[in-house]
Design an enzyme around this catalytic site. Sequence first.
Site, short mmCIF file in Angstrom:
data_model
loop_
_atom_site.label_atom_id
_atom_site.label_comp_id
_atom_site.label_asym_id
_atom_site.label_seq_id
_atom_site.Cartn_x
_atom_site.Cartn_y
_atom_site.Cartn_z
N ARG A 82 0.84 -1.21 0.00
CA ARG A 82 0.00 0.00 0.00
C ARG A 82 0.87 1.25 0.00
O ARG A 82 1.77 1.38 0.81
CB ARG A 82 -0.91 -0.01 1.23
CG ARG A 82 -1.88 1.16 1.23
CD ARG A 82 -2.98 0.96 2.22
NE ARG A 82 -2.55 1.15 3.59
CZ ARG A 82 -3.36 1.08 4.64
NH1 ARG A 82 -4.64 0.79 4.48
NH2 ARG A 82 -2.89 1.28 5.85
N SER A 83 0.55 2.15 -0.92
CA SER A 83 1.23 3.46 -0.91
C SER A 83 0.24 4.50 -0.40
O SER A 83 0.30 4.92 0.74
CB SER A 83 1.76 3.81 -2.30
OG SER A 83 2.84 2.97 -2.62
N HIS A 86 -5.55 4.36 -2.25
CA HIS A 86 -6.74 4.81 -3.01
C HIS A 86 -7.33 3.75 -3.93
O HIS A 86 -8.24 4.04 -4.70
CB HIS A 86 -6.39 6.06 -3.83
CG HIS A 86 -6.38 7.31 -3.01
ND1 HIS A 86 -5.60 7.45 -1.89
CD2 HIS A 86 -7.06 8.47 -3.12
CE1 HIS A 86 -5.79 8.64 -1.37
NE2 HIS A 86 -6.68 9.28 -2.08
N GLY A 155 0.97 3.53 -6.28
CA GLY A 155 -0.06 2.92 -7.10
C GLY A 155 -0.33 3.72 -8.37
O GLY A 155 -0.48 3.16 -9.46
N TYR A 447 -8.59 2.69 -12.41
CA TYR A 447 -9.97 2.74 -11.90
C TYR A 447 -10.40 1.28 -11.71
O TYR A 447 -11.30 0.78 -12.38
CB TYR A 447 -10.90 3.44 -12.89
CG TYR A 447 -10.66 4.94 -12.99
CD1 TYR A 447 -9.95 5.63 -12.01
CD2 TYR A 447 -11.18 5.68 -14.05
CE1 TYR A 447 -9.75 7.00 -12.11
CE2 TYR A 447 -10.99 7.04 -14.15
CZ TYR A 447 -10.27 7.70 -13.17
OH TYR A 447 -10.07 9.05 -13.27
P1 FDA Z 1 -2.92 1.96 -3.29
O1 FDA Z 1 -1.88 2.08 -2.24
O2 FDA Z 1 -4.29 1.55 -2.87
O3 FDA Z 1 -2.37 1.02 -4.44
C1 FDA Z 1 -3.06 0.74 -5.63
C2 FDA Z 1 -2.50 -0.54 -6.26
O4 FDA Z 1 -1.11 -0.38 -6.52
C3 FDA Z 1 -2.61 -1.76 -5.36
O5 FDA Z 1 -2.71 -2.92 -6.15
C4 FDA Z 1 -1.28 -1.77 -4.65
O6 FDA Z 1 -0.91 -3.02 -4.14
C5 FDA Z 1 -0.34 -1.31 -5.74
N1 FDA Z 1 0.81 -0.58 -5.20
C6 FDA Z 1 0.76 0.54 -4.44
N2 FDA Z 1 2.00 0.94 -4.14
C7 FDA Z 1 2.84 0.06 -4.71
C8 FDA Z 1 4.25 -0.06 -4.73
N3 FDA Z 1 5.00 0.85 -4.11
N4 FDA Z 1 4.82 -1.10 -5.36
C9 FDA Z 1 4.04 -2.01 -5.99
N5 FDA Z 1 2.69 -1.95 -6.01
C10 FDA Z 1 2.09 -0.92 -5.38
N6 FDA Z 1 -6.23 8.31 -11.11
C11 FDA Z 1 -5.79 9.11 -12.11
O7 FDA Z 1 -5.11 8.62 -13.02
N7 FDA Z 1 -6.07 10.44 -12.11
C12 FDA Z 1 -6.79 11.03 -11.11
O8 FDA Z 1 -7.01 12.24 -11.14
C13 FDA Z 1 -7.24 10.20 -10.04
N8 FDA Z 1 -7.98 10.71 -9.01
C14 FDA Z 1 -8.38 9.89 -7.96
C15 FDA Z 1 -9.11 10.44 -6.90
C16 FDA Z 1 -9.54 9.63 -5.85
C17 FDA Z 1 -10.32 10.24 -4.70
C18 FDA Z 1 -9.25 8.24 -5.88
C19 FDA Z 1 -9.72 7.35 -4.76
C20 FDA Z 1 -8.52 7.69 -6.93
C21 FDA Z 1 -8.09 8.51 -7.98
N9 FDA Z 1 -7.37 7.99 -9.06
C22 FDA Z 1 -6.94 8.82 -10.07
C23 FDA Z 1 -7.07 6.55 -9.12
C24 FDA Z 1 -5.66 6.29 -8.58
O9 FDA Z 1 -4.70 6.66 -9.55
C25 FDA Z 1 -5.48 4.80 -8.25
O10 FDA Z 1 -6.41 4.40 -7.31
C26 FDA Z 1 -4.06 4.52 -7.78
O11 FDA Z 1 -3.76 3.15 -7.95
C27 FDA Z 1 -3.89 4.91 -6.34
O12 FDA Z 1 -2.57 4.78 -5.92
P2 FDA Z 1 -2.31 4.62 -4.33
O13 FDA Z 1 -0.87 4.45 -4.14
O14 FDA Z 1 -3.00 5.74 -3.62
O15 FDA Z 1 -3.16 3.34 -4.05
#
Ligand code: FDA
Length: 504
Positions: A82-83, A86, A155, A447
Amino acid sequence: LDDNFLQCFSSNLLNYTKPISEVVLAKNTSAYSSVFQSSVRNLRFLNTSTEKPEFIITPFHESHIQAAIVCAKTYDMQIRIRSGGHDYEGLSYVSEEKFVLIDLAHLRSISVDIEKENAWVESGATLGELYYKIAEKSNVYGFPAGSCPTVGVGGHISGGGFGTIFRKYGLAADTVVDAKIVDVNGNILNRKSMGEDLFWAIRGGGGASFGVIFAWKVRLVQVPPKVTVFKVAETLEEGANMLFQKWQRIGHKLPEDLFIHAVTGVVNASSNNNKKTIQISFDSLYLGEAEKLVPMMEENFPELDLKRENCTEMSWIQSVLYFAGFSTSESPEVLLNRTAQLKSFFKAKSDYVKKPISETGLQGLYKKLLEAETSELILTPYGGKMSEIKDSETPFPHRRGNIYKIQYMVTWDEEEETKQHLRWIRSLYSYMAPYVSKSPRAAYFNYRDLDLGRNKNGNTSFAQASVWGLKYFKNNFKRLAKVKTETDPSNFFRNEQSIPVFYL
Ligand code: FDA
């Protein structure tokens, strides 16, 4: 298990700057729950029946990630990475198998080098932190990524990542020039040592199938000292449909400095407060001054009747605040707040559109949207730089030929309403089938949508996984499976939508 795992962790540690009790949180520790909940965005995955991790590892150093992988493998536990948390389906912190959660929130340093026009960003940083750090050093550099400041870099970049300047600069993943990853054997690799195939796969194919990416080196992009924003919102009664019809034809053909997305919402009709109607808001960012924007709009989209007084000039970082829903007079420091976002229950889906939706199609769509008061569509124009990059350049294949992307979203506040809202958004998705891309019906990996299909118990074959994989990755899915088979043949890094290995 607790003692064995902890023992394994400490005997594999190379870095002792933190006590183990701060790095490994067992279920009975006081910090466990608050850390687990800290970055969860979708309340659908916070309920008590959701399986919780055996341990949460909060690395302060890359060797903590190495130890977590080695020990999870030894004790036959899955990992979730998790990063920013989202993920739309919670795949970064929910699993049906026994698992360890690696939460990268502490690994979030950012070093910006304006002279070399690049930055090293650790995966636990948020987009808001990255934008802030760039703006702290220069007002003429920016980064092409998403609008929501609490999204995690980990992510987001590994799944693509688009935002308001992507028509000029492409995706966040398109800017990556190097990365550091811990692989299935606990080795730390950079671009050179991982090789070009794995480096290709993690720039859009999702990091979680390949390892734990703990830092990215990205190219910064130049932005003018002044940019311009405007917003014109009209209801159907005021002529929104006619504007939308025009937008469908020209949004993707506009100069690449100009981004106008359309956002729908259900509002009260002004004539009658008991009656609901659809409002469509055209929100725009122009990489330049209003003086040039107004005649450009007059030439390309006169129906919007944009006047100088509808435009606001600002710095690029203020436009980041604007699109994140903050006041532009607010200090950019609000972008550093990692918990600013409201949490709710939600479900989202996506589609790509290749030719304008017919009038009949749109009328039916508005009718469907009126059935759910908290529905929202975000329609993002493609074209510009996105049409110049080859589909195979990165795993993200949705480039030339797409005129816009649709994100369907519905939110709600009470758990009991979940079924009804899921049913509704699925029926909307069925309704849209004739009007959007086909064979495959394409979707955006960031998404995440488990309705498209899911791996079962990690043993899904390439053919079975193709049901969802071709939608996200089209012809790149096969190459992703090849890289997966070479780099993680035992399929250790798996989840409901991880890339399959070939031989299963
Ligand atoms: P999270 O930590 O939940 O990780 C998402 C996925 O990536 C999971 O499968 C995770 O295991 C994997 N992962 C995370 N970190 C990793 C790492 N370091 N190494 C390997 N795998 C890893 N998208 C977009 O393109 N443009 C936008 O404007 C938006 N806006 C937006 C707003 C809101 C409110 C939300 C909830 C989501 C978006 N998104 C978006 C979607 C967003 O890009 C997508 O959900 C990303 O995967 C989120 O990255 P996180 O690190 O926050 O998620």
